[in-house]
Write an enzyme that holds these catalytic residues in place. Structure first.
Site, mmCIF file in Angstrom:
data_model
loop_
_atom_site.group_PDB
_atom_site.id
_atom_site.type_symbol
_atom_site.label_atom_id
_atom_site.label_comp_id
_atom_site.label_asym_id
_atom_site.label_seq_id
_atom_site.Cartn_x
_atom_site.Cartn_y
_atom_site.Cartn_z
ATOM 1 N N GLY A 122 9.709 28.987 28.368
ATOM 2 C CA GLY A 122 9.539 27.608 29.057
ATOM 3 C C GLY A 122 10.900 26.735 29.765
ATOM 4 N N GLU B 77 15.399 23.097 24.969
ATOM 5 C CA GLU B 77 13.852 23.288 24.815
ATOM 6 C C GLU B 77 13.207 22.769 25.626
ATOM 7 O OE1 GLU B 77 11.528 25.017 23.365
ATOM 8 O OE2 GLU B 77 12.331 25.773 21.439
ATOM 9 N N ASP B 78 12.039 23.373 26.200
ATOM 10 C CA ASP B 78 11.218 22.659 27.006
ATOM 11 C C ASP B 78 10.432 21.368 26.504
ATOM 12 O OD1 ASP B 78 9.725 24.443 25.249
ATOM 13 O OD2 ASP B 78 8.743 25.470 27.003
ATOM 14 N N ASP C 213 6.511 20.180 20.322
ATOM 15 C CA ASP C 213 4.998 19.726 20.010
ATOM 16 C C ASP C 213 4.771 19.373 18.662
ATOM 17 O OD1 ASP C 213 2.281 19.472 19.696
ATOM 18 O OD2 ASP C 213 2.086 20.941 21.364
ATOM 19 N N LYS D 52 6.468 15.235 22.186
ATOM 20 C CA LYS D 52 5.110 14.785 21.706
ATOM 21 C C LYS D 52 5.477 14.217 20.316
ATOM 22 C CE LYS D 52 2.398 18.000 24.350
ATOM 23 N NZ LYS D 52 1.309 19.194 24.184
ATOM 24 N N PHE E 267 -1.977 18.241 26.725
ATOM 25 C CA PHE E 267 -1.674 19.596 27.207
ATOM 26 C C PHE E 267 -0.993 19.391 28.582
ATOM 27 C CE2 PHE E 267 -1.850 23.846 29.023
ATOM 28 C CZ PHE E 267 -1.123 24.564 28.094
ATOM 29 N N ASP F 219 3.724 26.543 30.810
ATOM 30 C CA ASP F 219 2.518 27.252 31.591
ATOM 31 C C ASP F 219 1.433 26.946 30.481
ATOM 32 O OD1 ASP F 219 3.415 28.563 28.742
ATOM 33 O OD2 ASP F 219 2.163 30.159 29.501
ATOM 34 N N ARG G 12 4.058 27.724 35.781
ATOM 35 C CA ARG G 12 5.765 27.442 35.330
ATOM 36 C C ARG G 12 6.240 27.004 36.560
ATOM 37 N NH1 ARG G 12 6.731 29.241 30.077
ATOM 38 N NH2 ARG G 12 5.710 31.171 29.427
HETATM 39 P P1 IMP Z 1 5.598 23.534 18.725
HETATM 40 O O1 IMP Z 1 6.090 24.697 17.768
HETATM 41 O O2 IMP Z 1 4.386 23.106 18.436
HETATM 42 O O3 IMP Z 1 6.868 22.383 18.586
HETATM 43 O O4 IMP Z 1 5.532 24.127 20.116
HETATM 44 C C1 IMP Z 1 6.438 24.470 20.943
HETATM 45 C C2 IMP Z 1 6.125 25.553 22.025
HETATM 46 O O5 IMP Z 1 4.512 25.288 22.471
HETATM 47 C C3 IMP Z 1 6.793 25.348 23.430
HETATM 48 O O6 IMP Z 1 8.168 25.884 23.357
HETATM 49 C C4 IMP Z 1 5.871 25.532 24.182
HETATM 50 O O7 IMP Z 1 5.963 26.985 24.740
HETATM 51 C C5 IMP Z 1 4.759 25.405 23.693
HETATM 52 N N1 IMP Z 1 3.711 24.205 24.224
HETATM 53 C C6 IMP Z 1 3.538 23.036 23.379
HETATM 54 N N2 IMP Z 1 2.990 21.923 24.164
HETATM 55 C C7 IMP Z 1 2.610 22.734 25.104
HETATM 56 C C8 IMP Z 1 2.041 21.899 26.500
HETATM 57 O O8 IMP Z 1 1.496 20.836 26.526
HETATM 58 N N3 IMP Z 1 2.061 22.920 27.637
HETATM 59 C C9 IMP Z 1 2.442 24.026 27.458
HETATM 60 N N4 IMP Z 1 3.062 24.677 26.394
HETATM 61 C C10 IMP Z 1 3.302 23.791 25.257
#
Ligand code: IMP
Length: 178
Positions: A48, A102-103, A106, A134, A155, A162, A168
């Site tokens: 991402g 990082e993109d 979350d 977030k 989301f 994606d 993407r």
């Molecule tokens: P985390 O481990 O919950 O912080 O999630 C991180 C990963 O989840 C990111 O690198 C994204 O690939 C994916 N992700 C989290 N939120 C979204 C979203 O709103 N849209 C798309 N991908 C997301």
């Protein structure tokens, strides 16, 4: 309001490319100031982050390197639960200043895991630059040194992110429609 369809879902425009690039510029300015003389190695966490990494690197004016890493889809079990292994890092990072790109952060589980794995390889310092954060979804107590934008717990797709592999390539960021 601009709408796009990705696979079976409708998304509405939430952050324009113009505003995204302003945020990227601000992150770049801080990195240029704070990491001058540190010769940082940027680690772009695929998939991402490719768009953020590209736009950010164009605005970095200090000497630096970039490398691309990925988290394996294999999930082993560690003390903290499911752990994805960091793959693709072939450089010796001993004593280096690392900036993880990082993109989105979350829940924070992915980045916290990634930081732990990179720290175990002996760098001088690990910083995190994420395009999006977030705060209401985050469950981990993590330090995010550079955040492009805080966003609500919805989301989103676009700008590298994606929905089931698609979306993407969108230049703007779109939120899932109600
Ligand atoms: P985390 O481990 O919950 O912080 O999630 C991180 C990963 O989840 C990111 O690198 C994204 O690939 C994916 N992700 C989290 N939120 C979204 C979203 O709103 N849209 C798309 N991908 C997301």
């Amino acid at each position: 309001m601009e709408r796009v369809k990705v696979l079976d879902k409708e998304f509405v425009l939430s952050i324009s490319e113009e505003n995204i690039l302003k945020a990227v510029e601000e992150v770049a300015t801080r990195i240029n100031t704070e990491l001058e003389g540190k010769n940082p190695l940027m680690l772009c966490v695929l998939n991402g982050s490719f768009m953020f990494a590209s736009d950010l690197m164009k605005r970095i004016t200090i000497p630096c390197e970039i490398s691309f890493v990925k988290l394996s889809s294999y999930q082993g079990t560690g003390s903290t639960g499911k752990v994805k292994e960091l793959i693709g890092l072939n450089e010796d990072i001993t004593g280096r200043t690392i900036v993880l790109l990082e993109d989105i952060v979350d829940t924070g589980l992915t980045i916290s895991n990634t930081v732990d794995q990179v720290k175990s390889m002996g760098p001088a310092e690990v910083r995190v630059a994420t395009m999006l954060f977030k705060p209401d979804a985050c469950k981990k107590d993590i330090t995010l040194h550079y955040v492009g934008m805080n966003i609500p717990n919805d989301f989103i797709v676009g700008y590298g992110l994606d929905y089931d592999g698609y979306g993407r390539n969108l230049r703007n960021i779109y939120t899932l429609a109600e």
